[in-house]
Design a protein around this motif. Structure first.
Motif, PDB file in Angstrom:
ATOM      1  N   ILE A 110       1.113   1.701  13.345  1.00  0.00           N
ATOM      2  CA  ILE A 110      -0.267   1.636  13.834  1.00  0.00           C
ATOM      3  C   ILE A 110      -1.112   0.730  12.937  1.00  0.00           C
ATOM      4  CG2 ILE A 110      -2.371   3.002  14.186  1.00  0.00           C
ATOM      5  CD1 ILE A 110      -0.487   5.280  15.151  1.00  0.00           C
ATOM      6  N   PHE A 111      -0.948   0.855  11.615  1.00  0.00           N
ATOM      7  CA  PHE A 111      -1.692   0.003  10.684  1.00  0.00           C
ATOM      8  C   PHE A 111      -1.400  -1.467  10.947  1.00  0.00           C
ATOM      9  CE2 PHE A 111      -1.763  -2.546   6.826  1.00  0.00           C
ATOM     10  CZ  PHE A 111      -3.061  -2.363   6.391  1.00  0.00           C
ATOM     11  N   VAL A 112      -0.117  -1.811  11.026  1.00  0.00           N
ATOM     12  CA  VAL A 112       0.269  -3.213  11.234  1.00  0.00           C
ATOM     13  C   VAL A 112      -0.198  -3.698  12.605  1.00  0.00           C
ATOM     14  CG1 VAL A 112       2.237  -4.793  11.466  1.00  0.00           C
ATOM     15  CG2 VAL A 112       2.183  -3.137   9.602  1.00  0.00           C
ATOM     16  N   LEU A 113      -0.051  -2.882  13.628  1.00  0.00           N
ATOM     17  CA  LEU A 113      -0.477  -3.262  14.974  1.00  0.00           C
ATOM     18  C   LEU A 113      -1.979  -3.543  15.030  1.00  0.00           C
ATOM     19  CD1 LEU A 113       0.351  -3.381  18.081  1.00  0.00           C
ATOM     20  CD2 LEU A 113      -0.582  -1.073  18.168  1.00  0.00           C
ATOM     21  N   VAL A 114      -2.766  -2.599  14.552  1.00  0.00           N
ATOM     22  CA  VAL A 114      -4.225  -2.729  14.631  1.00  0.00           C
ATOM     23  C   VAL A 114      -4.722  -3.863  13.734  1.00  0.00           C
ATOM     24  CG1 VAL A 114      -6.409  -1.551  14.134  1.00  0.00           C
ATOM     25  CG2 VAL A 114      -4.586  -0.339  15.341  1.00  0.00           C
ATOM     26  N   SER A 115      -4.221  -3.932  12.512  1.00  0.00           N
ATOM     27  CA  SER A 115      -4.698  -4.983  11.608  1.00  0.00           C
ATOM     28  C   SER A 115      -4.262  -6.365  12.079  1.00  0.00           C
ATOM     29  CB  SER A 115      -4.233  -4.727  10.172  1.00  0.00           C
ATOM     30  OG  SER A 115      -2.829  -4.698  10.089  1.00  0.00           O
ATOM     31  N   THR A 116      -3.059  -6.480  12.607  1.00  0.00           N
ATOM     32  CA  THR A 116      -2.592  -7.780  13.110  1.00  0.00           C
ATOM     33  C   THR A 116      -3.461  -8.249  14.270  1.00  0.00           C
ATOM     34  OG1 THR A 116      -0.325  -7.331  12.421  1.00  0.00           O
ATOM     35  CG2 THR A 116      -0.621  -9.013  14.094  1.00  0.00           C
ATOM     36  N   LEU A 168       0.832  -1.209   0.000  1.00  0.00           N
ATOM     37  CA  LEU A 168       0.000   0.000   0.000  1.00  0.00           C
ATOM     38  C   LEU A 168       0.868   1.261   0.000  1.00  0.00           C
ATOM     39  CD1 LEU A 168      -2.813  -0.971   2.546  1.00  0.00           C
ATOM     40  CD2 LEU A 168      -3.091  -0.569   0.085  1.00  0.00           C
ATOM     41  N   TYR A 169       1.917   1.234   0.781  1.00  0.00           N
ATOM     42  CA  TYR A 169       2.833   2.371   0.867  1.00  0.00           C
ATOM     43  C   TYR A 169       3.465   2.637  -0.498  1.00  0.00           C
ATOM     44  CZ  TYR A 169       6.560   5.415   2.491  1.00  0.00           C
ATOM     45  OH  TYR A 169       7.389   6.481   2.679  1.00  0.00           O
ATOM     46  N   ARG A 170       3.915   1.568  -1.161  1.00  0.00           N
ATOM     47  CA  ARG A 170       4.558   1.703  -2.468  1.00  0.00           C
ATOM     48  C   ARG A 170       3.584   2.279  -3.502  1.00  0.00           C
ATOM     49  NH1 ARG A 170       4.687  -1.029  -6.816  1.00  0.00           N
ATOM     50  NH2 ARG A 170       3.672  -2.883  -5.998  1.00  0.00           N
ATOM     51  N   VAL A 171       2.341   1.821  -3.466  1.00  0.00           N
ATOM     52  CA  VAL A 171       1.340   2.308  -4.416  1.00  0.00           C
ATOM     53  C   VAL A 171       1.009   3.781  -4.159  1.00  0.00           C
ATOM     54  CG1 VAL A 171      -1.099   2.088  -5.097  1.00  0.00           C
ATOM     55  CG2 VAL A 171       0.334   0.052  -4.884  1.00  0.00           C
ATOM     56  N   VAL A 172       0.846   4.147  -2.898  1.00  0.00           N
ATOM     57  CA  VAL A 172       0.420   5.511  -2.555  1.00  0.00           C
ATOM     58  C   VAL A 172       1.577   6.505  -2.593  1.00  0.00           C
ATOM     59  CG1 VAL A 172      -0.577   6.955  -0.726  1.00  0.00           C
ATOM     60  CG2 VAL A 172      -1.515   4.681  -1.188  1.00  0.00           C
ATOM     61  N   PHE A 173       2.738   6.149  -2.023  1.00  0.00           N
ATOM     62  CA  PHE A 173       3.827   7.114  -1.852  1.00  0.00           C
ATOM     63  C   PHE A 173       5.026   6.878  -2.767  1.00  0.00           C
ATOM     64  CE2 PHE A 173       1.763   6.903   2.386  1.00  0.00           C
ATOM     65  CZ  PHE A 173       1.250   8.199   2.400  1.00  0.00           C
ATOM     66  N   GLY A 174       5.058   5.796  -3.482  1.00  0.00           N
ATOM     67  CA  GLY A 174       6.189   5.536  -4.374  1.00  0.00           C
ATOM     68  C   GLY A 174       7.284   4.747  -3.690  1.00  0.00           C
ATOM     69  N   SER A 175       8.523   5.088  -4.033  1.00  0.00           N
ATOM     70  CA  SER A 175       9.671   4.286  -3.595  1.00  0.00           C
ATOM     71  C   SER A 175      10.009   4.418  -2.117  1.00  0.00           C
ATOM     72  CB  SER A 175      10.905   4.655  -4.411  1.00  0.00           C
ATOM     73  OG  SER A 175      11.282   5.988  -4.116  1.00  0.00           O
ATOM     74  N   GLY A 176       9.574   5.472  -1.482  1.00  0.00           N
ATOM     75  CA  GLY A 176       9.867   5.639  -0.063  1.00  0.00           C
ATOM     76  C   GLY A 176      11.068   6.516   0.203  1.00  0.00           C
ATOM     77  N   GLU A 177      11.560   7.207  -0.815  1.00  0.00           N
ATOM     78  CA  GLU A 177      12.677   8.131  -0.606  1.00  0.00           C
ATOM     79  C   GLU A 177      12.214   9.268   0.304  1.00  0.00           C
ATOM     80  OE1 GLU A 177      15.781   7.721  -1.762  1.00  0.00           O
ATOM     81  OE2 GLU A 177      15.132   5.815  -2.605  1.00  0.00           O
ATOM     82  N   GLY A 178      13.023   9.618   1.261  1.00  0.00           N
ATOM     83  CA  GLY A 178      12.683  10.703   2.173  1.00  0.00           C
ATOM     84  C   GLY A 178      11.479  10.379   3.044  1.00  0.00           C
ATOM     85  N   THR A 179      11.446   9.187   3.578  1.00  0.00           N
ATOM     86  CA  THR A 179      10.317   8.746   4.394  1.00  0.00           C
ATOM     87  C   THR A 179      10.156   9.642   5.610  1.00  0.00           C
ATOM     88  OG1 THR A 179      10.721   6.489   3.705  1.00  0.00           O
ATOM     89  CG2 THR A 179       9.353   6.785   5.642  1.00  0.00           C
ATOM     90  N   ILE A 215       6.025   6.338   9.035  1.00  0.00           N
ATOM     91  CA  ILE A 215       6.539   5.181   9.780  1.00  0.00           C
ATOM     92  C   ILE A 215       5.611   4.880  10.950  1.00  0.00           C
ATOM     93  CG2 ILE A 215       8.440   4.349  11.228  1.00  0.00           C
ATOM     94  CD1 ILE A 215      10.300   6.018   9.380  1.00  0.00           C
ATOM     95  N   VAL A 216       5.205   5.906  11.682  1.00  0.00           N
ATOM     96  CA  VAL A 216       4.271   5.714  12.793  1.00  0.00           C
ATOM     97  C   VAL A 216       2.940   5.199  12.270  1.00  0.00           C
ATOM     98  CG1 VAL A 216       2.990   6.896  14.621  1.00  0.00           C
ATOM     99  CG2 VAL A 216       5.408   7.414  14.263  1.00  0.00           C
ATOM    100  N   GLY A 217       2.495   5.735  11.156  1.00  0.00           N
ATOM    101  CA  GLY A 217       1.260   5.261  10.540  1.00  0.00           C
ATOM    102  C   GLY A 217       1.349   3.788  10.158  1.00  0.00           C
ATOM    103  N   GLY A 218       2.501   3.389   9.641  1.00  0.00           N
ATOM    104  CA  GLY A 218       2.710   1.978   9.301  1.00  0.00           C
ATOM    105  C   GLY A 218       2.681   1.094  10.527  1.00  0.00           C
TER     106      GLY A 218
END
Length: 164
Positions: free
Chosen positions: A137-143, A116-127, A132-135
């Protein structure tokens, strides 16, 4: 983490302590009363050990901190959280199954977030930190949202309910 400095020391000590605790019924008695020092001294010492482990890590202090922190958590829960509710019964029943399957679900939710990150934000340069916090939280809640209901459902299946 397994393999970190002091990990094997702590693993061995905790395994052996568990065997001794079962053999001698230590967990059936109030753990705080079995200590040689009062809790008002023990808890601050555990905090100091934690600080020392961060700044001066070594296998002995890491293992000792793991044992002391585990004992502190056991004392806290034995003293202030030792009650049973319908929810706690469900969670307790599901916990071992969750332990067995959590790595698969954690990896899947992490891969989903990365895609999802790759589709929405691209390669992740300059993250940015927010992403990162959003990721996290997403992984924590969904898991957790997947694991707890799935674990409970698996423990209710006819064959598995006798195993896990």
């Amino acid at each position: 983490m397994p393999g970190d400095q002091g990990s094997w020391t702590a693993d061995f000590l905790m395994f052996y302590a568990g065997i001794l605790a079962k053999k001698h019924g230590w967990l059936e008695k109030d753990l705080a009363e079995q200590l040689d020092i009062p809790l008002s001294i023990f808890f601050p010492l555990v905090v100091i050990e934690g600080i020392l482990v961060v700044f001066l890590p070594n296998p002995i202090s890491n293992g000792a901190y793991c044992v002391d922190m585990s004992l502190a958590v056991l004392i806290i829960f034995q003293r202030w959280f030792n009650y049973e509710t319908k929810l706690s019964k469900i969670l307790a029943r599901s916990a071992y199954c969750l332990y067995l399957i959590h790595t698969v679900i954690l990896l899947v939710t992490t891969i989903i977030y990365l895609e999802l990150y790759r589709v929405v934000f691209g390669s992740g340069e300059g993250t940015e930190v927010g992403r990162i916090v959003g990721g996290f939280i997403f992984v924590l809640v969904s898991t957790h949202g997947i694991l707890w209901p799935l674990s409970y459902a698996l423990t209710r299946l006819p064959i598995l309910r006798d195993i896990i």
